[in-house]
Design a protein around this motif. Sequence first.
Motif, PDB file in Angstrom:
ATOM      1  N   CYS A 136       0.828  -1.211  -0.118  1.00  0.00           N
ATOM      2  CA  CYS A 136      -0.129  -0.076  -0.011  1.00  0.00           C
ATOM      3  C   CYS A 136       0.819   1.426  -0.103  1.00  0.00           C
ATOM      4  O   CYS A 136       0.711   2.170  -0.572  1.00  0.00           O
ATOM      5  CB  CYS A 136      -0.928  -0.044   1.163  1.00  0.00           C
ATOM      6  SG  CYS A 136      -2.114   1.270   1.204  1.00  0.00           S
ATOM      7  N   ALA A 137       1.772   1.370   0.915  1.00  0.00           N
ATOM      8  CA  ALA A 137       2.739   2.279   1.023  1.00  0.00           C
ATOM      9  C   ALA A 137       3.620   2.431  -0.416  1.00  0.00           C
ATOM     10  O   ALA A 137       3.591   3.710  -1.023  1.00  0.00           O
ATOM     11  CB  ALA A 137       3.903   2.327   1.962  1.00  0.00           C
ATOM     12  N   GLU A 138       4.031   1.534  -0.967  1.00  0.00           N
ATOM     13  CA  GLU A 138       4.498   1.550  -2.323  1.00  0.00           C
ATOM     14  C   GLU A 138       3.812   2.137  -3.426  1.00  0.00           C
ATOM     15  O   GLU A 138       4.144   2.879  -4.197  1.00  0.00           O
ATOM     16  CB  GLU A 138       5.229  -0.060  -2.583  1.00  0.00           C
ATOM     17  CG  GLU A 138       5.604  -0.104  -4.042  1.00  0.00           C
ATOM     18  CD  GLU A 138       5.697  -1.555  -4.371  1.00  0.00           C
ATOM     19  OE1 GLU A 138       5.115  -2.022  -5.426  1.00  0.00           O
ATOM     20  OE2 GLU A 138       6.127  -2.329  -3.566  1.00  0.00           O
ATOM     21  N   THR A 139       2.462   1.600  -3.442  1.00  0.00           N
ATOM     22  CA  THR A 139       1.556   2.240  -4.365  1.00  0.00           C
ATOM     23  C   THR A 139       1.399   3.496  -4.252  1.00  0.00           C
ATOM     24  O   THR A 139       1.097   4.306  -5.408  1.00  0.00           O
ATOM     25  CB  THR A 139       0.173   1.211  -4.319  1.00  0.00           C
ATOM     26  OG1 THR A 139       0.758  -0.049  -4.703  1.00  0.00           O
ATOM     27  CG2 THR A 139      -0.737   1.808  -5.369  1.00  0.00           C
ATOM     28  N   ARG A 204       8.417   0.157  -9.495  1.00  0.00           N
ATOM     29  CA  ARG A 204       8.109  -0.432  -8.056  1.00  0.00           C
ATOM     30  C   ARG A 204       9.276  -1.326  -7.440  1.00  0.00           C
ATOM     31  O   ARG A 204       9.150  -0.936  -6.183  1.00  0.00           O
ATOM     32  CB  ARG A 204       6.730  -1.475  -8.328  1.00  0.00           C
ATOM     33  CG  ARG A 204       5.604  -0.754  -8.766  1.00  0.00           C
ATOM     34  CD  ARG A 204       4.357  -1.678  -8.799  1.00  0.00           C
ATOM     35  NE  ARG A 204       3.137  -1.012  -9.186  1.00  0.00           N
ATOM     36  CZ  ARG A 204       2.302  -0.592  -8.412  1.00  0.00           C
ATOM     37  NH1 ARG A 204       2.728  -0.376  -6.990  1.00  0.00           N
ATOM     38  NH2 ARG A 204       1.188   0.057  -8.916  1.00  0.00           N
ATOM     39  N   ASN A 205      10.041  -2.057  -8.198  1.00  0.00           N
ATOM     40  CA  ASN A 205      10.967  -2.529  -7.343  1.00  0.00           C
ATOM     41  C   ASN A 205      12.111  -1.622  -6.794  1.00  0.00           C
ATOM     42  O   ASN A 205      12.499  -1.801  -5.650  1.00  0.00           O
ATOM     43  CB  ASN A 205      11.831  -3.516  -8.268  1.00  0.00           C
ATOM     44  CG  ASN A 205      11.139  -4.809  -8.790  1.00  0.00           C
ATOM     45  OD1 ASN A 205       9.877  -4.935  -8.190  1.00  0.00           O
ATOM     46  ND2 ASN A 205      11.633  -5.828  -9.209  1.00  0.00           N
ATOM     47  N   ARG A 206      12.278  -0.576  -7.708  1.00  0.00           N
ATOM     48  CA  ARG A 206      13.017   0.464  -6.676  1.00  0.00           C
ATOM     49  C   ARG A 206      12.678   1.016  -5.718  1.00  0.00           C
ATOM     50  O   ARG A 206      13.407   1.506  -4.634  1.00  0.00           O
ATOM     51  CB  ARG A 206      13.548   1.471  -8.029  1.00  0.00           C
ATOM     52  CG  ARG A 206      14.548   0.930  -9.127  1.00  0.00           C
ATOM     53  CD  ARG A 206      15.107   1.966 -10.106  1.00  0.00           C
ATOM     54  NE  ARG A 206      13.907   2.480 -10.831  1.00  0.00           N
ATOM     55  CZ  ARG A 206      13.768   2.168 -12.171  1.00  0.00           C
ATOM     56  NH1 ARG A 206      14.028   1.169 -12.584  1.00  0.00           N
ATOM     57  NH2 ARG A 206      12.623   2.894 -12.579  1.00  0.00           N
ATOM     58  N   ILE A 207      11.134   1.412  -5.748  1.00  0.00           N
ATOM     59  CA  ILE A 207      10.515   1.832  -4.611  1.00  0.00           C
ATOM     60  C   ILE A 207      10.607   1.036  -3.485  1.00  0.00           C
ATOM     61  O   ILE A 207      10.961   1.370  -2.272  1.00  0.00           O
ATOM     62  CB  ILE A 207       9.331   2.227  -4.806  1.00  0.00           C
ATOM     63  CG1 ILE A 207       9.131   3.428  -6.078  1.00  0.00           C
ATOM     64  CG2 ILE A 207       8.483   2.761  -3.598  1.00  0.00           C
ATOM     65  CD1 ILE A 207       7.716   3.768  -6.337  1.00  0.00           C
ATOM     66  N   ARG A 208      10.549  -0.257  -3.833  1.00  0.00           N
ATOM     67  CA  ARG A 208      10.384  -1.289  -2.615  1.00  0.00           C
ATOM     68  C   ARG A 208      11.837  -1.395  -1.932  1.00  0.00           C
ATOM     69  O   ARG A 208      11.893  -1.701  -0.901  1.00  0.00           O
ATOM     70  CB  ARG A 208       9.643  -2.646  -3.324  1.00  0.00           C
ATOM     71  CG  ARG A 208       9.818  -3.639  -2.085  1.00  0.00           C
ATOM     72  CD  ARG A 208       9.294  -5.065  -2.902  1.00  0.00           C
ATOM     73  NE  ARG A 208       8.180  -4.843  -3.795  1.00  0.00           N
ATOM     74  CZ  ARG A 208       7.888  -4.980  -4.960  1.00  0.00           C
ATOM     75  NH1 ARG A 208       8.936  -5.703  -5.801  1.00  0.00           N
ATOM     76  NH2 ARG A 208       6.703  -4.770  -5.857  1.00  0.00           N
ATOM     77  N   ASN A 209      12.746  -1.756  -3.032  1.00  0.00           N
ATOM     78  CA  ASN A 209      14.206  -2.078  -2.616  1.00  0.00           C
ATOM     79  C   ASN A 209      15.078  -0.975  -2.044  1.00  0.00           C
ATOM     80  O   ASN A 209      16.016  -1.235  -1.135  1.00  0.00           O
ATOM     81  CB  ASN A 209      14.831  -2.972  -3.666  1.00  0.00           C
ATOM     82  CG  ASN A 209      13.827  -4.427  -3.857  1.00  0.00           C
ATOM     83  OD1 ASN A 209      13.066  -4.912  -3.139  1.00  0.00           O
ATOM     84  ND2 ASN A 209      14.185  -4.636  -5.293  1.00  0.00           N
ATOM     85  N   ARG A 210      14.798   0.296  -2.410  1.00  0.00           N
ATOM     86  CA  ARG A 210      15.690   1.414  -2.125  1.00  0.00           C
ATOM     87  C   ARG A 210      14.998   2.467  -1.476  1.00  0.00           C
ATOM     88  O   ARG A 210      15.503   3.044  -0.645  1.00  0.00           O
ATOM     89  CB  ARG A 210      16.304   2.026  -3.579  1.00  0.00           C
ATOM     90  CG  ARG A 210      17.162   0.673  -4.264  1.00  0.00           C
ATOM     91  CD  ARG A 210      17.604   1.128  -5.546  1.00  0.00           C
ATOM     92  NE  ARG A 210      18.388   2.384  -5.637  1.00  0.00           N
ATOM     93  CZ  ARG A 210      18.929   2.948  -6.838  1.00  0.00           C
ATOM     94  NH1 ARG A 210      18.735   2.587  -7.958  1.00  0.00           N
ATOM     95  NH2 ARG A 210      19.686   4.219  -6.455  1.00  0.00           N
ATOM     96  N   VAL A 211      13.854   2.809  -2.202  1.00  0.00           N
ATOM     97  CA  VAL A 211      13.205   4.089  -1.494  1.00  0.00           C
ATOM     98  C   VAL A 211      12.571   3.995  -0.081  1.00  0.00           C
ATOM     99  O   VAL A 211      13.012   4.602   0.785  1.00  0.00           O
ATOM    100  CB  VAL A 211      12.098   4.389  -2.500  1.00  0.00           C
ATOM    101  CG1 VAL A 211      11.636   5.762  -1.798  1.00  0.00           C
ATOM    102  CG2 VAL A 211      12.764   5.238  -3.887  1.00  0.00           C
TER     103      VAL A 211
END
Length: 552
Positions: A136-139, A204-211
Amino acid sequence: MDLTEKILFYMKRYHMIPENKNIVVGLSGGADSVCLLYVLVALRKKLGLQLCAVHVHHGLRGVEADADEAYVRDICRAWDVPLKAIRIEAAALAKQWGIGCEEAGRRARYKIFEECLQEMGGCHGAIAVAHHRDDCAETLLFHMFRGTGLDGMAGIRPVRKTERESMIIRPLLETGKTEIESFLQEKGISWRIDSTNTGEDYTRNRIRNRVLPYAEKEICSGAGAHLAKEAQLLAETADFVRSCTRQALERCRVEADALKTNVCGRERVEHVGRKKVTAEHTKYDKQTIIKLNIELLQQEDIFLQKQCVRECLLEIGTGRDLTAAHIEAVWHLVGTDCQSGRKLRIPACQLEVERQFRLLVFRRLERQQDALPEQQDASPEQRFDQGRQVGLQTAELPLPEHSSELHVPGMGVVSVRYLQRDEPTSGEKNTAVGEKNTAAGEESGAAVGAFLKNIPQKKYTKWLDYDKIIQSVVFRTRRSGDYLTIDDNFSKKSLKKYMIEEKIPANERNSMMVLADGNHIIWVPGGRISTYYRVTEQTRVILEVTCMEKQE
């Protein structure tokens, strides 16, 4: 509180337990879906649930995906849960539907889930999927980075209805990823790891794994949980705004049985007071129509005015490609300085909006709705020539809605193609599609760079950002008020001044064909395109126009 009890409390709060107790569980084999299935199995007897797990093999990851399927078969056998394992070819579906591979897989999955639920006993069941708090946060971040409205900031909803009136439920939406994995480790339960989730090919992966990890470590511990709560608050706000908007629309909507008469050149609206019309729209001359009283609409707050416009556009058109620019353009028709007869065509949503004195009229029209009676059976080129022969200054030659060719006076045959940007996993650069679609895929930096290098630099072949077109794309001759944008700040230059600077002979200017979106000139064939329509890394659908008979 035990995680199982926490999830049960969340399910009851959002009324996730279906009427007939039938639940289809989307089971990929990852930690999230395994946790979801385990909890529902633990609650099965207490709640009287009938469970069926569904695993979809997308035909993309070869041996790894085969191992995922074998794993879910084992746990379903161990937990005594019926399993349907179904294989699809997501890449082939993406080509067939003209969309990204990831979006094609998602659509196919939910169609399969729905069909399996129907087999279990009708539409009053639920489809349980394993989105969690971090999703939810990532979206929320993903939508905000790309630009969105209230609905986009609302993130992922706990419950939503499908077209068949079954529910899609997300019991883990208040549970974090770390909490899920810790719970499974305590229970001694393993899970599968999708290798594509650890890469950085997708935004999305960059948001999930880095941001998000950076935000948790360097900005605020618990940032993901705070973002998820903000998304929930924004969802509640969006629901409230929608309720207020519907009330405003009730106040402004002209009833379906209203009669129009002309008195002294002015339009008068009379209501036949037989009964209150509650239908959301009516059919008139085979066209779907909504009419709003502009004087009443002007009395509403500006924010609600725009929300009313948005709701009407969504109701009457194909709202998937609706943008804030479309809403803003239509809203300007409400202004006191806007003249009657002003019309906007929005090709992305297949509709037209017209100011008719004190009415704002939304129409979904047939393809030939603007043709004169004697032109109904004529081709677009013939209607254009007929319009010029009778001296119409507004004669226009619209581009076809599908990839094809047309003859443009003075230019010869022009090829028109609509290109959909694929995901990098599809193995192709672009796919010609029959009509405009919204891409769901996200591309790596390398893929974006390669894409931008492939933009044609030819004099008579241009790529244009179709998503930015507000009205309709037409070939026509110049008109008063025409302009181009000439730099990254979208500074304007009149078409007349451009033609003078390019030393185009005065006797040729009135007969030259230009590609236009209202008064905004998209392209002067053989010359420049407006900066505003330039293709960028955000472009999802490309309009390619080629003058076939011109020398490059």
